[in-house]
Design a protein around this motif. Structure first.
Motif, mmCIF file in Angstrom:
data_model
loop_
_atom_site.group_PDB
_atom_site.id
_atom_site.type_symbol
_atom_site.label_atom_id
_atom_site.label_comp_id
_atom_site.label_asym_id
_atom_site.label_seq_id
_atom_site.Cartn_x
_atom_site.Cartn_y
_atom_site.Cartn_z
ATOM 1 N N LEU A 1 0.856 -1.183 0.000
ATOM 2 C CA LEU A 1 0.000 0.000 0.000
ATOM 3 C C LEU A 1 0.890 1.229 0.000
ATOM 4 N N VAL A 2 0.642 2.146 -0.933
ATOM 5 C CA VAL A 2 1.352 3.419 -0.981
ATOM 6 C C VAL A 2 0.338 4.520 -0.709
ATOM 7 N N GLU B 1 2.046 -6.592 -5.983
ATOM 8 C CA GLU B 1 0.658 -6.143 -6.116
ATOM 9 C C GLU B 1 0.515 -4.833 -5.360
ATOM 10 N N VAL B 2 0.095 -3.779 -6.039
ATOM 11 C CA VAL B 2 0.105 -2.443 -5.450
ATOM 12 C C VAL B 2 -1.301 -1.878 -5.310
ATOM 13 N N TRP B 3 -1.554 -1.373 -4.111
ATOM 14 C CA TRP B 3 -2.721 -0.526 -3.843
ATOM 15 C C TRP B 3 -2.215 0.912 -3.700
ATOM 16 N N ILE B 4 -2.891 1.847 -4.327
ATOM 17 C CA ILE B 4 -2.576 3.250 -4.072
ATOM 18 C C ILE B 4 -3.731 3.864 -3.291
ATOM 19 N N GLY B 5 -3.363 4.499 -2.179
ATOM 20 C CA GLY B 5 -4.350 5.182 -1.371
ATOM 21 C C GLY B 5 -4.455 6.623 -1.806
ATOM 22 N N ALA B 6 -5.684 7.108 -2.014
ATOM 23 C CA ALA B 6 -5.889 8.472 -2.497
ATOM 24 C C ALA B 6 -7.063 9.108 -1.774
ATOM 25 N N ARG B 7 -6.887 10.353 -1.365
ATOM 26 C CA ARG B 7 -8.015 11.081 -0.771
ATOM 27 C C ARG B 7 -9.116 11.304 -1.799
ATOM 28 N N ASP B 8 -8.713 11.651 -3.013
ATOM 29 C CA ASP B 8 -9.648 11.889 -4.105
ATOM 30 C C ASP B 8 -9.684 10.638 -4.986
ATOM 31 N N VAL C 1 -7.016 0.699 -6.374
ATOM 32 C CA VAL C 1 -7.175 1.995 -5.713
ATOM 33 C C VAL C 1 -8.054 1.827 -4.489
ATOM 34 N N VAL C 2 -7.656 2.483 -3.405
ATOM 35 C CA VAL C 2 -8.479 2.498 -2.201
ATOM 36 C C VAL C 2 -8.630 3.941 -1.747
ATOM 37 N N SER C 3 -9.845 4.321 -1.396
ATOM 38 C CA SER C 3 -10.085 5.656 -0.857
ATOM 39 C C SER C 3 -9.470 5.729 0.534
ATOM 40 N N LEU C 4 -8.561 6.665 0.718
ATOM 41 C CA LEU C 4 -7.846 6.739 1.992
ATOM 42 C C LEU C 4 -7.392 8.164 2.264
ATOM 43 N N ASP C 5 -7.999 8.754 3.279
ATOM 44 C CA ASP C 5 -7.576 10.047 3.798
ATOM 45 C C ASP C 5 -6.934 9.761 5.148
ATOM 46 N N VAL C 6 -5.644 9.993 5.272
ATOM 47 C CA VAL C 6 -4.936 9.595 6.488
ATOM 48 C C VAL C 6 -5.363 10.404 7.707
ATOM 49 N N THR C 7 -6.137 11.468 7.503
ATOM 50 C CA THR C 7 -6.662 12.240 8.630
ATOM 51 C C THR C 7 -8.078 11.824 9.008
ATOM 52 N N ILE D 1 -9.526 5.107 7.019
ATOM 53 C CA ILE D 1 -8.395 4.230 7.355
ATOM 54 C C ILE D 1 -8.905 2.840 7.710
ATOM 55 N N GLU D 2 -9.925 2.793 8.562
ATOM 56 C CA GLU D 2 -10.497 1.510 8.973
ATOM 57 C C GLU D 2 -11.064 0.760 7.770
ATOM 58 N N ALA D 3 -11.765 1.486 6.897
ATOM 59 C CA ALA D 3 -12.360 0.854 5.723
ATOM 60 C C ALA D 3 -11.279 0.336 4.777
ATOM 61 N N ALA D 4 -10.197 1.095 4.624
ATOM 62 C CA ALA D 4 -9.106 0.667 3.744
ATOM 63 C C ALA D 4 -8.445 -0.597 4.266
ATOM 64 N N ALA D 5 -8.227 -0.658 5.577
ATOM 65 C CA ALA D 5 -7.606 -1.848 6.162
ATOM 66 C C ALA D 5 -8.476 -3.081 5.943
ATOM 67 N N ALA D 6 -9.788 -2.899 6.058
ATOM 68 C CA ALA D 6 -10.705 -4.016 5.842
ATOM 69 C C ALA D 6 -10.725 -4.440 4.379
ATOM 70 N N GLU D 7 -10.700 -3.461 3.469
ATOM 71 C CA GLU D 7 -10.767 -3.761 2.036
ATOM 72 C C GLU D 7 -9.501 -4.450 1.537
ATOM 73 N N ILE D 8 -8.342 -3.981 1.988
ATOM 74 C CA ILE D 8 -7.080 -4.524 1.490
ATOM 75 C C ILE D 8 -6.788 -5.896 2.077
ATOM 76 N N GLY D 9 -7.058 -6.075 3.358
ATOM 77 C CA GLY D 9 -6.808 -7.371 3.985
ATOM 78 C C GLY D 9 -5.332 -7.613 4.209
ATOM 79 N N ASP D 10 -4.766 -8.638 3.574
ATOM 80 C CA ASP D 10 -3.365 -8.981 3.779
ATOM 81 C C ASP D 10 -2.452 -7.907 3.191
ATOM 82 N N LEU D 11 -1.344 -7.646 3.889
ATOM 83 C CA LEU D 11 -0.406 -6.615 3.448
ATOM 84 C C LEU D 11 1.007 -6.996 3.874
ATOM 85 N N ASP D 12 1.958 -6.794 2.975
ATOM 86 C CA ASP D 12 3.372 -7.055 3.270
ATOM 87 C C ASP D 12 4.194 -5.779 3.393
#
Length: 252
Positions: A21-22, A43-50, A67-73, A78-89
């Motif tokens: 995840l970036v 395998e890459v997920w990009i987190g984006a506010r927009d 792509v995952v919707s992710l606003d770090v603030t 954040i919680e939804a992104a963690a659930a959607e992505i699941g496993d992460l290295d």
């Protein structure tokens, strides 16, 4: 590996089977990190506010990007992104802002708060949310995109690698937040021990949206190579250090 130079370090593996995840991956250094990881079959997920900007970046990078919707603030995203992505290295904490302001006399407390909200609190919140997934990984890596301007050693006096006279006292909010990122990196690495490798990258001055209108600075792709080296460290690689984009160690 000596632990003092990563320029010639071997990568963990080609990357096949790893998931990364970036955050802030739709532009600048984050976009180039995603591109380089993809080239190594990660395998890459990009987190984006927009979301629209994230999808536009994904189209440019190729159909294998997710792509995952992710606003770090925003804790909910954040919680939804963690659930959607699941496993992460691999977690690349790249999202960051420069709220403006110069020295302490010309920087508002609001600017300082905004810098910490994204650059520090957001980084910690994302890391905490993904730690359970990372600790399930066989080769977990965290890379925090920091800055050499946050190095107290480099800021405390003239240094041939740092234009101290030009920048001393300036960039107050941004640089303090990156000093905090450095501290968070070190303490997280100490707490996680052998379970997760945690390092920070000083990418150098780059042409990105962090400084709108800036024409000086290097290619973001050059800095991305340093982040990818840290993301694909071999299992005997270092943890708890700040590294320059060129593979040399930066003092705290």
């Amino acid at each position: 590996m000596t632990g003092t130079d990563l320029a010639n370090a071997d990568e963990l593996l080609a990357g096949s089977g790893l998931v990364a995840l970036v955050t802030g991956g739709n532009s600048g250094i984050g976009f180039e990190i995603a591109r380089e990881l993809l080239a190594r079959r990660v395998e890459v997920w990009i987190g984006a506010r927009d979301r629209r900007k994230g999808e536009a970046a994904a189209r440019e990078l190729g159909s294998s990007v997710r792509v995952v919707s992710l606003d770090v603030t925003d804790p909910a995203t954040i919680e939804a992104a963690a659930a959607e992505i699941g496993d992460l290295d691999i977690l690349i904490n790249n999202a960051g802002i420069n709220p403006g302001g110069e020295d302490i006399s010309a920087t508002s407390v609001d600017q300082l708060r905004r810098a910490f909200e994204t650059n520090v609190f957001g980084l910690v919140a994302v890391t905490q949310a993904f730690l359970p997934a990372l600790e399930r990984s066989m080769h977990p890596r965290i890379v925090n995109i920091s800055s050499g301007t946050g190095s107290l050693a480099w800021n405390s006096g003239p240094n041939p690698q740092f234009d101290w006279e030009r920048v001393k006292g300036g960039g107050f909010a941004y640089r303090i937040s990156k000093t905090a990122v450095n501290a968070a990196t070190l303490l997280a690495a100490q707490a996680l021990g052998d379970r997760v490798k945690v390092n920070a990258l000083a990418p150098g001055l780059r042409r990105t949206n962090l400084l709108p209108g800036m024409t000086a600075g290097g290619d973001p792709a050059e800095a991305a190579g340093g982040a990818v080296r840290l993301a694909l460290l071999p299992d005997d690689g270092p943890s708890g250090s700040l590294w320059s984009w060129d593979g040399s160690r930066v003092p705290w």
